[in-house]
Design a protein around this motif. Structure first.
Motif, PDB file in Angstrom:
ATOM      1  N   GLU A 281       5.774  14.603  19.284  1.00 37.26           N
ATOM      2  CA  GLU A 281       5.081  15.347  18.235  1.00 37.26           C
ATOM      3  C   GLU A 281       4.299  14.361  17.379  1.00 37.26           C
ATOM      4  OE1 GLU A 281       7.451  18.069  15.944  1.00 37.26           O
ATOM      5  OE2 GLU A 281       8.720  18.550  17.668  1.00 37.26           O
ATOM      6  N   HIS A 282       3.443  14.885  16.512  1.00 41.94           N
ATOM      7  CA  HIS A 282       2.608  14.005  15.700  1.00 41.94           C
ATOM      8  C   HIS A 282       3.459  13.171  14.738  1.00 41.94           C
ATOM      9  CE1 HIS A 282       3.062  17.374  12.823  1.00 41.94           C
ATOM     10  NE2 HIS A 282       2.878  16.458  11.882  1.00 41.94           N
ATOM     11  N   ALA A 283       2.939  12.030  14.352  1.00 44.61           N
ATOM     12  CA  ALA A 283       3.601  11.164  13.373  1.00 44.61           C
ATOM     13  C   ALA A 283       3.069  11.497  11.988  1.00 44.61           C
ATOM     14  CB  ALA A 283       3.340   9.695  13.700  1.00 44.61           C
ATOM     15  N   SER A 284       3.974  11.749  11.059  1.00 39.45           N
ATOM     16  CA  SER A 284       3.600  12.051   9.678  1.00 39.45           C
ATOM     17  C   SER A 284       4.095  10.935   8.764  1.00 39.45           C
ATOM     18  CB  SER A 284       4.192  13.391   9.239  1.00 39.45           C
ATOM     19  OG  SER A 284       5.608  13.348   9.280  1.00 39.45           O
ATOM     20  N   ILE A 285       3.503  10.845   7.606  1.00 38.64           N
ATOM     21  CA  ILE A 285       3.845   9.796   6.649  1.00 38.64           C
ATOM     22  C   ILE A 285       5.213  10.074   6.022  1.00 38.64           C
ATOM     23  CG2 ILE A 285       3.232   8.852   4.375  1.00 38.64           C
ATOM     24  CD1 ILE A 285       0.304   9.137   5.160  1.00 38.64           C
ATOM     25  N   ILE A 286       5.993   9.008   5.888  1.00 36.10           N
ATOM     26  CA  ILE A 286       7.193   9.056   5.046  1.00 36.10           C
ATOM     27  C   ILE A 286       6.857   8.444   3.695  1.00 36.10           C
ATOM     28  CG2 ILE A 286       9.659   8.567   4.892  1.00 36.10           C
ATOM     29  CD1 ILE A 286       9.541   7.754   7.861  1.00 36.10           C
ATOM     30  N   TRP A 287       6.296   7.243   3.729  1.00 39.56           N
ATOM     31  CA  TRP A 287       5.889   6.526   2.512  1.00 39.56           C
ATOM     32  C   TRP A 287       4.541   5.864   2.745  1.00 39.56           C
ATOM     33  CZ3 TRP A 287       9.054   7.291  -1.559  1.00 39.56           C
ATOM     34  CH2 TRP A 287      10.400   7.547  -1.330  1.00 39.56           C
ATOM     35  N   PHE A 288       3.708   5.817   1.730  1.00 43.76           N
ATOM     36  CA  PHE A 288       2.482   5.020   1.798  1.00 43.76           C
ATOM     37  C   PHE A 288       2.307   4.264   0.482  1.00 43.76           C
ATOM     38  CE2 PHE A 288       1.144   9.140   0.184  1.00 43.76           C
ATOM     39  CZ  PHE A 288       0.303   8.825  -0.857  1.00 43.76           C
ATOM     40  N   PRO A 289       1.769   3.037   0.558  1.00 41.89           N
ATOM     41  CA  PRO A 289       1.672   2.200  -0.634  1.00 41.89           C
ATOM     42  C   PRO A 289       0.437   2.517  -1.469  1.00 41.89           C
ATOM     43  CG  PRO A 289       0.923   0.976   1.276  1.00 41.89           C
ATOM     44  CD  PRO A 289       1.355   2.334   1.777  1.00 41.89           C
ATOM     45  N   VAL A 290       0.621   2.470  -2.772  1.00 39.36           N
ATOM     46  CA  VAL A 290      -0.461   2.679  -3.740  1.00 39.36           C
ATOM     47  C   VAL A 290      -0.443   1.509  -4.716  1.00 39.36           C
ATOM     48  CG1 VAL A 290      -1.404   4.230  -5.507  1.00 39.36           C
ATOM     49  CG2 VAL A 290      -0.179   5.179  -3.541  1.00 39.36           C
ATOM     50  N   PHE A 291      -1.619   1.038  -5.089  1.00 37.58           N
ATOM     51  CA  PHE A 291      -1.708  -0.063  -6.047  1.00 37.58           C
ATOM     52  C   PHE A 291      -1.275   0.408  -7.437  1.00 37.58           C
ATOM     53  CE2 PHE A 291      -4.240  -2.167  -9.396  1.00 37.58           C
ATOM     54  CZ  PHE A 291      -3.718  -3.451  -9.285  1.00 37.58           C
ATOM     55  N   SER A 292      -0.433  -0.406  -8.069  1.00 34.74           N
ATOM     56  CA  SER A 292      -0.015  -0.144  -9.448  1.00 34.74           C
ATOM     57  C   SER A 292       0.022  -1.479 -10.172  1.00 34.74           C
ATOM     58  CB  SER A 292       1.373   0.508  -9.483  1.00 34.74           C
ATOM     59  OG  SER A 292       1.814   0.669 -10.814  1.00 34.74           O
ATOM     60  N   PRO A 293      -0.748  -1.660 -11.241  1.00 34.98           N
ATOM     61  CA  PRO A 293      -0.800  -2.946 -11.939  1.00 34.98           C
ATOM     62  C   PRO A 293       0.583  -3.434 -12.339  1.00 34.98           C
ATOM     63  CG  PRO A 293      -2.482  -1.457 -12.777  1.00 34.98           C
ATOM     64  CD  PRO A 293      -1.624  -0.648 -11.860  1.00 34.98           C
ATOM     65  N   GLY A 294       0.840  -4.708 -12.033  1.00 36.43           N
ATOM     66  CA  GLY A 294       2.102  -5.320 -12.418  1.00 36.43           C
ATOM     67  C   GLY A 294       3.195  -5.213 -11.387  1.00 36.43           C
ATOM     68  N   GLN A 295       2.977  -4.412 -10.269  1.00 39.94           N
ATOM     69  CA  GLN A 295       4.063  -4.266  -9.307  1.00 39.94           C
ATOM     70  C   GLN A 295       3.919  -5.160  -8.050  1.00 39.94           C
ATOM     71  OE1 GLN A 295       6.668  -1.449  -9.571  1.00 39.94           O
ATOM     72  NE2 GLN A 295       5.711  -0.148 -11.062  1.00 39.94           N
ATOM     73  N   PRO A 296       2.840  -5.227  -7.314  1.00 39.89           N
ATOM     74  CA  PRO A 296       1.572  -4.487  -7.433  1.00 39.89           C
ATOM     75  C   PRO A 296       1.499  -3.254  -6.540  1.00 39.89           C
ATOM     76  CG  PRO A 296       1.301  -6.285  -5.913  1.00 39.89           C
ATOM     77  CD  PRO A 296       2.744  -6.323  -6.339  1.00 39.89           C
ATOM     78  N   MET A 297       2.571  -2.951  -5.772  1.00 37.22           N
ATOM     79  CA  MET A 297       2.543  -1.821  -4.844  1.00 37.22           C
ATOM     80  C   MET A 297       3.713  -0.882  -5.136  1.00 37.22           C
ATOM     81  SD  MET A 297       1.704  -3.954  -1.369  1.00 37.22           S
ATOM     82  CE  MET A 297       2.046  -2.605  -0.271  1.00 37.22           C
ATOM     83  N   VAL A 298       3.431   0.413  -5.066  1.00 35.08           N
ATOM     84  CA  VAL A 298       4.452   1.442  -5.193  1.00 35.08           C
ATOM     85  C   VAL A 298       4.322   2.356  -3.976  1.00 35.08           C
ATOM     86  CG1 VAL A 298       5.247   3.436  -6.518  1.00 35.08           C
ATOM     87  CG2 VAL A 298       4.485   1.384  -7.708  1.00 35.08           C
TER      88      VAL A 298
END
Length: 272
Positions: free
Chosen positions: A93-110
């Motif tokens: 079956e198709h692959a769906s996202i569980i988590w994807f990274p987003v830029f956040s100042p000071g982390q820098p990824m959430v």
């Protein structure tokens, strides 16, 4: 009748699996998206094609390789051979996202997800944990506290962690908890589009450093660090399915634009 298994994909470079673009999208090479959450997916046909190609390379004898590939992954229907069973042993079956990274100042990824995405992951992996409520953060998430509220800063503004901080390690591969937040299904599409990797590209004329006609276009891709899941169904058989020469973890390229470094992934099989 079927044995259940699943695969986890982690992108090690931007991943582009293209969707057909109409006139309304101009010269933008879009990625496939889930129709409800509007988040990126990898179609089952792309996964099946990659597994077929990798298995075929394991055999020195081309005829033997083709026979094995057709046995496990099926073959094209032929009206003159209507009495032949073309059904594949392995189904994707198709692959769906569980988590994807987003830029956040000071982390820098959430890493961001939503209840609908986590519910599919739970169904595929047969987890027993309850899906956390929207606007819940992981223990590694850095937030600011003001007036009794925890807030997280994205480029689009502040996000309030209304349901507090909890242990989300069970929702990550091998229990490695990352800075993460769960948002509402209604918001995941907007945040996903904000996080996509985008690149402008040109095609030059062969004899001049000038853009060819209609040779300017933009490409979008899932960013490096995206984690996806896809289910596998194995029809009962006496033979043993051994993709990647029997390994349960492999590095491979998925999607398009491989020649410029897109699509490099690590794939882990579970329950095979």
């Amino acid at each position: 009748m079927y044995k259940r298994a699943h695969g986890i994909i982690e992108t090690l470079s931007p991943l582009h699996v293209g969707a057909a673009a109409g006139e309304e999208s101009g010269n933008l090479n879009l990625i496939f998206r889930d129709q409800f959450t509007q988040t990126g997916i990898i179609p089952a046909s792309s996964l099946r094609g990659r597994f077929r190609a990798d298995m075929r390379q394991c055999f020195d004898d081309e005829a033997q390789g083709n026979a094995q590939v057709n046995y496990w992954y099926g073959e094209a229907a032929d009206s003159e051979r209507s009495n032949v069973n073309n059904e594949s042993i392995v189904k994707f079956e198709h692959a769906s996202i569980i988590w994807f990274p987003v830029f956040s100042p000071g982390q820098p990824m959430v890493w961001v997800s939503s209840p609908r995405l986590l519910k599919r992951y739970k169904r595929i992996t047969e987890m027993t944990q309850e899906v956390p409520e929207p606007y819940t953060g992981s223990r590694k998430l850095r937030t600011r506290e003001a007036r009794g509220q925890r807030t997280l800063f994205f480029n689009i503004g502040f996000l309030t962690i209304d349901n507090g901080i909890t242990n989300l390690s069970a929702w990550f591969l091998n229990g490695e908890e990352l800075p993460a937040v769960i948002v509402d299904d209604a918001d995941i599409g907007m945040i996903h589009d904000m996080a996509l990797y985008r690149q402008s590209r040109v095609r030059l004329k062969e004899d001049q450093k000038v853009v060819d006609d209609n040779g300017f276009f933009n490409t979008e891709a899932l960013p490096e660090g995206t984690i996806l899941v896809f289910p596998i169904a194995l029809r009962k058989t006496d033979a043993t399915w051994n993709p990647f020469n029997g390994k349960r973890k492999a590095e491979m390229y998925l999607g398009g634009l491989e020649s410029i470094g897109f699509g490099y992934c690590e794939l882990t099989l579970k329950g095979v």
